[in-house]
Motif scaffolding. Sequence first.
Motif, PDB file in Angstrom:
ATOM      1  N   MET A 161       0.834  -1.204   0.000  1.00 23.69           N
ATOM      2  CA  MET A 161       0.000   0.000   0.000  1.00 23.69           C
ATOM      3  C   MET A 161       0.867   1.252   0.000  1.00 23.69           C
ATOM      4  O   MET A 161       1.702   1.449   0.880  1.00 23.69           O
ATOM      5  N   GLY A 162       0.662   2.097  -0.996  1.00 15.92           N
ATOM      6  CA  GLY A 162       1.369   3.365  -1.054  1.00 15.92           C
ATOM      7  C   GLY A 162       0.844   4.341  -0.014  1.00 15.92           C
ATOM      8  O   GLY A 162      -0.279   4.213   0.483  1.00 15.92           O
ATOM      9  N   THR A 163       1.660   5.311   0.326  1.00 18.01           N
ATOM     10  CA  THR A 163       1.279   6.318   1.310  1.00 18.01           C
ATOM     11  C   THR A 163       1.935   7.641   0.939  1.00 18.01           C
ATOM     12  O   THR A 163       2.898   7.668   0.165  1.00 18.01           O
ATOM     13  N   TRP A 164       1.417   8.722   1.483  1.00 17.49           N
ATOM     14  CA  TRP A 164       2.079  10.024   1.314  1.00 17.49           C
ATOM     15  C   TRP A 164       2.199  10.760   2.647  1.00 17.49           C
ATOM     16  O   TRP A 164       2.697  11.869   2.701  1.00 17.49           O
ATOM     17  N   LEU A 165       1.761  10.095   3.697  1.00 14.63           N
ATOM     18  CA  LEU A 165       1.870  10.674   5.040  1.00 14.63           C
ATOM     19  C   LEU A 165       3.003   9.992   5.807  1.00 14.63           C
ATOM     20  O   LEU A 165       3.340   8.840   5.530  1.00 14.63           O
ATOM     21  N   PRO A 166       3.581  10.672   6.789  1.00 15.65           N
ATOM     22  CA  PRO A 166       4.660  10.049   7.568  1.00 15.65           C
ATOM     23  C   PRO A 166       4.135   8.877   8.390  1.00 15.65           C
ATOM     24  O   PRO A 166       2.942   8.823   8.729  1.00 15.65           O
ATOM     25  N   ASP A 172       0.092  -1.457  -5.190  1.00 17.80           N
ATOM     26  CA  ASP A 172      -1.113  -2.291  -5.267  1.00 17.80           C
ATOM     27  C   ASP A 172      -2.334  -1.541  -4.767  1.00 17.80           C
ATOM     28  O   ASP A 172      -3.424  -1.652  -5.325  1.00 17.80           O
ATOM     29  N   LEU A 173      -2.146  -0.786  -3.678  1.00 20.58           N
ATOM     30  CA  LEU A 173      -3.212   0.011  -3.084  1.00 20.58           C
ATOM     31  C   LEU A 173      -2.657   1.380  -2.723  1.00 20.58           C
ATOM     32  O   LEU A 173      -1.443   1.556  -2.593  1.00 20.58           O
ATOM     33  N   ALA A 174      -3.562   2.323  -2.527  1.00 21.45           N
ATOM     34  CA  ALA A 174      -3.205   3.635  -1.987  1.00 21.45           C
ATOM     35  C   ALA A 174      -4.493   4.316  -1.559  1.00 21.45           C
ATOM     36  O   ALA A 174      -5.592   3.811  -1.792  1.00 21.45           O
ATOM     37  N   TYR A 175      -4.351   5.459  -0.909  1.00 22.96           N
ATOM     38  CA  TYR A 175      -5.511   6.276  -0.577  1.00 22.96           C
ATOM     39  C   TYR A 175      -5.350   7.603  -1.320  1.00 22.96           C
ATOM     40  O   TYR A 175      -4.331   8.264  -1.227  1.00 22.96           O
ATOM     41  N   HIS A 176      -6.371   7.955  -2.092  1.00 19.53           N
ATOM     42  CA  HIS A 176      -6.277   9.119  -2.971  1.00 19.53           C
ATOM     43  C   HIS A 176      -7.244  10.206  -2.527  1.00 19.53           C
ATOM     44  O   HIS A 176      -8.414   9.931  -2.237  1.00 19.53           O
ATOM     45  N   VAL A 177      -6.761  11.428  -2.471  1.00 19.73           N
ATOM     46  CA  VAL A 177      -7.592  12.585  -2.143  1.00 19.73           C
ATOM     47  C   VAL A 177      -8.158  13.146  -3.445  1.00 19.73           C
ATOM     48  O   VAL A 177      -7.423  13.675  -4.280  1.00 19.73           O
ATOM     49  N   ALA A 178      -9.464  13.019  -3.612  1.00 20.69           N
ATOM     50  CA  ALA A 178     -10.082  13.421  -4.877  1.00 20.69           C
ATOM     51  C   ALA A 178      -9.840  14.894  -5.197  1.00 20.69           C
ATOM     52  O   ALA A 178      -9.641  15.261  -6.358  1.00 20.69           O
ATOM     53  N   ALA A 179      -9.826  15.740  -4.169  1.00 19.44           N
ATOM     54  CA  ALA A 179      -9.679  17.186  -4.392  1.00 19.44           C
ATOM     55  C   ALA A 179      -8.303  17.556  -4.944  1.00 19.44           C
ATOM     56  O   ALA A 179      -8.141  18.641  -5.503  1.00 19.44           O
ATOM     57  N   TYR A 180      -7.316  16.677  -4.783  1.00 16.12           N
ATOM     58  CA  TYR A 180      -5.981  16.995  -5.280  1.00 16.12           C
ATOM     59  C   TYR A 180      -5.875  16.838  -6.797  1.00 16.12           C
ATOM     60  O   TYR A 180      -4.885  17.258  -7.397  1.00 16.12           O
ATOM     61  N   THR A 192     -15.409  18.976   4.088  1.00 20.40           N
ATOM     62  CA  THR A 192     -14.708  17.761   4.461  1.00 20.40           C
ATOM     63  C   THR A 192     -13.939  17.325   3.223  1.00 20.40           C
ATOM     64  O   THR A 192     -14.076  17.932   2.163  1.00 20.40           O
ATOM     65  N   THR A 193     -13.124  16.302   3.347  1.00 16.99           N
ATOM     66  CA  THR A 193     -12.337  15.824   2.215  1.00 16.99           C
ATOM     67  C   THR A 193     -12.605  14.350   1.998  1.00 16.99           C
ATOM     68  O   THR A 193     -12.626  13.563   2.953  1.00 16.99           O
ATOM     69  N   PHE A 194     -12.797  13.998   0.755  1.00 12.76           N
ATOM     70  CA  PHE A 194     -13.148  12.641   0.354  1.00 12.76           C
ATOM     71  C   PHE A 194     -11.899  11.875  -0.069  1.00 12.76           C
ATOM     72  O   PHE A 194     -11.138  12.321  -0.915  1.00 12.76           O
ATOM     73  N   PHE A 195     -11.688  10.733   0.555  1.00 13.25           N
ATOM     74  CA  PHE A 195     -10.570   9.841   0.235  1.00 13.25           C
ATOM     75  C   PHE A 195     -11.121   8.543  -0.358  1.00 13.25           C
ATOM     76  O   PHE A 195     -12.126   8.019   0.132  1.00 13.25           O
ATOM     77  N   ALA A 196     -10.452   8.030  -1.357  1.00 17.95           N
ATOM     78  CA  ALA A 196     -10.808   6.726  -1.905  1.00 17.95           C
ATOM     79  C   ALA A 196      -9.661   5.757  -1.673  1.00 17.95           C
ATOM     80  O   ALA A 196      -8.512   6.064  -1.991  1.00 17.95           O
ATOM     81  N   VAL A 197      -9.965   4.599  -1.076  1.00 15.26           N
ATOM     82  CA  VAL A 197      -8.973   3.537  -0.943  1.00 15.26           C
ATOM     83  C   VAL A 197      -9.081   2.700  -2.209  1.00 15.26           C
ATOM     84  O   VAL A 197     -10.099   2.039  -2.446  1.00 15.26           O
ATOM     85  N   ILE A 198      -8.043   2.757  -3.030  1.00 13.41           N
ATOM     86  CA  ILE A 198      -8.113   2.192  -4.373  1.00 13.41           C
ATOM     87  C   ILE A 198      -7.092   1.076  -4.555  1.00 13.41           C
ATOM     88  O   ILE A 198      -6.068   1.042  -3.884  1.00 13.41           O
ATOM     89  N   MET A 199      -7.392   0.181  -5.502  1.00 11.96           N
ATOM     90  CA  MET A 199      -6.533  -0.968  -5.761  1.00 11.96           C
ATOM     91  C   MET A 199      -6.324  -1.114  -7.256  1.00 11.96           C
ATOM     92  O   MET A 199      -7.225  -0.839  -8.064  1.00 11.96           O
ATOM     93  N   ASN A 200      -5.149  -1.552  -7.633  1.00 12.12           N
ATOM     94  CA  ASN A 200      -4.833  -1.801  -9.031  1.00 12.12           C
ATOM     95  C   ASN A 200      -5.780  -2.871  -9.602  1.00 12.12           C
ATOM     96  O   ASN A 200      -5.987  -3.913  -8.979  1.00 12.12           O
ATOM     97  N   ARG A 201      -6.348  -2.618 -10.759  1.00  7.50           N
ATOM     98  CA  ARG A 201      -7.337  -3.524 -11.352  1.00  7.50           C
ATOM     99  C   ARG A 201      -6.760  -4.910 -11.616  1.00  7.50           C
ATOM    100  O   ARG A 201      -7.385  -5.935 -11.317  1.00  7.50           O
ATOM    101  N   ALA A 202      -5.568  -4.966 -12.223  1.00  6.61           N
ATOM    102  CA  ALA A 202      -4.971  -6.262 -12.538  1.00  6.61           C
ATOM    103  C   ALA A 202      -4.678  -7.057 -11.276  1.00  6.61           C
ATOM    104  O   ALA A 202      -4.864  -8.284 -11.230  1.00  6.61           O
ATOM    105  N   LYS A 203      -4.233  -6.344 -10.219  1.00  5.48           N
ATOM    106  CA  LYS A 203      -3.953  -7.025  -8.957  1.00  5.48           C
ATOM    107  C   LYS A 203      -5.246  -7.565  -8.355  1.00  5.48           C
ATOM    108  O   LYS A 203      -5.268  -8.679  -7.804  1.00  5.48           O
ATOM    109  N   TRP A 204      -6.305  -6.783  -8.428  1.00  2.00           N
ATOM    110  CA  TRP A 204      -7.601  -7.248  -7.945  1.00  2.00           C
ATOM    111  C   TRP A 204      -8.055  -8.487  -8.710  1.00  2.00           C
ATOM    112  O   TRP A 204      -8.474  -9.487  -8.115  1.00  2.00           O
TER     113      TRP A 204
END
Length: 343
Positions: free
Chosen positions: A34-39, A89-97, A236-248
């Motif tokens: 799972m990818g991340t962008w926070l410490p 494989d996974l990450a959490y994406h901020v739609a507003a970005y 508020t801010t909307f986050f999506a927990v997303i996964m690579n299609r091929a991996k799924w």
Amino acid sequence: MKRRSFLKAASAAGISVVGFKPMAALAANSNLRMGTWLPPTHHLTSVAFPRWIDAIDKASDGSLKIAIDPAPIAPPPEQYNIVRDGAADLAYHVAAYTPGPFEVARGIEMPFLSPNAEVGSMAAFDWYERNIGFDAEFKDVKVLTIFVHGPGVLHSKEPIHTLEDLQNVKVRVGGGGVRIAEALGAAPVAMPASQAYEALQKGVADAALFPWEAVKGFRLYELVNNHLEIPGGLYTTFFAVIMNRAKWDALPDEHKQVLSEIGGVKGAQILGKSWGDEADAIGKQAAIDNGATISALEGAELARWAEKVAFVEDDWVKLANERGYDGAALLTDLKATIEKYKS
């Protein structure tokens, strides 16, 4: 060995077969990154996601493992792309970005809607899945769950109680807060959350729109000491927990089922409560411990602010209409869904 032959052999050998599962039903081990962008010290990565991952581990009897990367491999706006392209494989994406692709989903970000992160997150998934469907705006990835943070609070160096106090104040906002800040008379400074501390420290911003959790998560208590709460949040801010299609697609069915069951509304509840609400309480306490002045927007002043940002709902309804939906009906259903989860 065929199952019947195995059972006969096991019985003859005196081996208990209670609870035996046929080999075809046993999932092979799956390991996801799972990818991340926070410490790693941030509440989302140190508490909330580990809690969600632990629930997945238990539901899969330990056969489905998710490991969070120790460091970012891409900045916040690139999280969708790294999952789509298979770099994570996974990450959490901020739609507003990434303005543009997810504008219908971002209806959940409108002012005064979400009383807390748990309610807002569960309602958001329920509403979007029923009315839109994730393949509409997230066709390149698999969405496991979505969540929102707690109500947006205005944190500032100087006290802000009225619209007049806010005029020309440089306010750090995420992508979705620019027009709101402008409408209220502030000077928006758009940037990812991870850059806010430096902006406040260097005077690039004098205030910031964040949920309470950021006070602790980004150590804002060191730089701002005035906090204005807004019922339902100024955003508020909307986050999506997303996964690579091929991996799924490559996962065993058993693991797809686990991710579906611990994702969805259940995942939204876990992440909304674990990160949004628990971290908000910690952040607010950190502010109090550092001598914060906390006030609330209410009464006639709240009505003044609401009038200034009423265009947000109107614009979103128009956008939804342009994309083939009944925007007014969607907004009515969103508000009703939030009320359902509140009760």
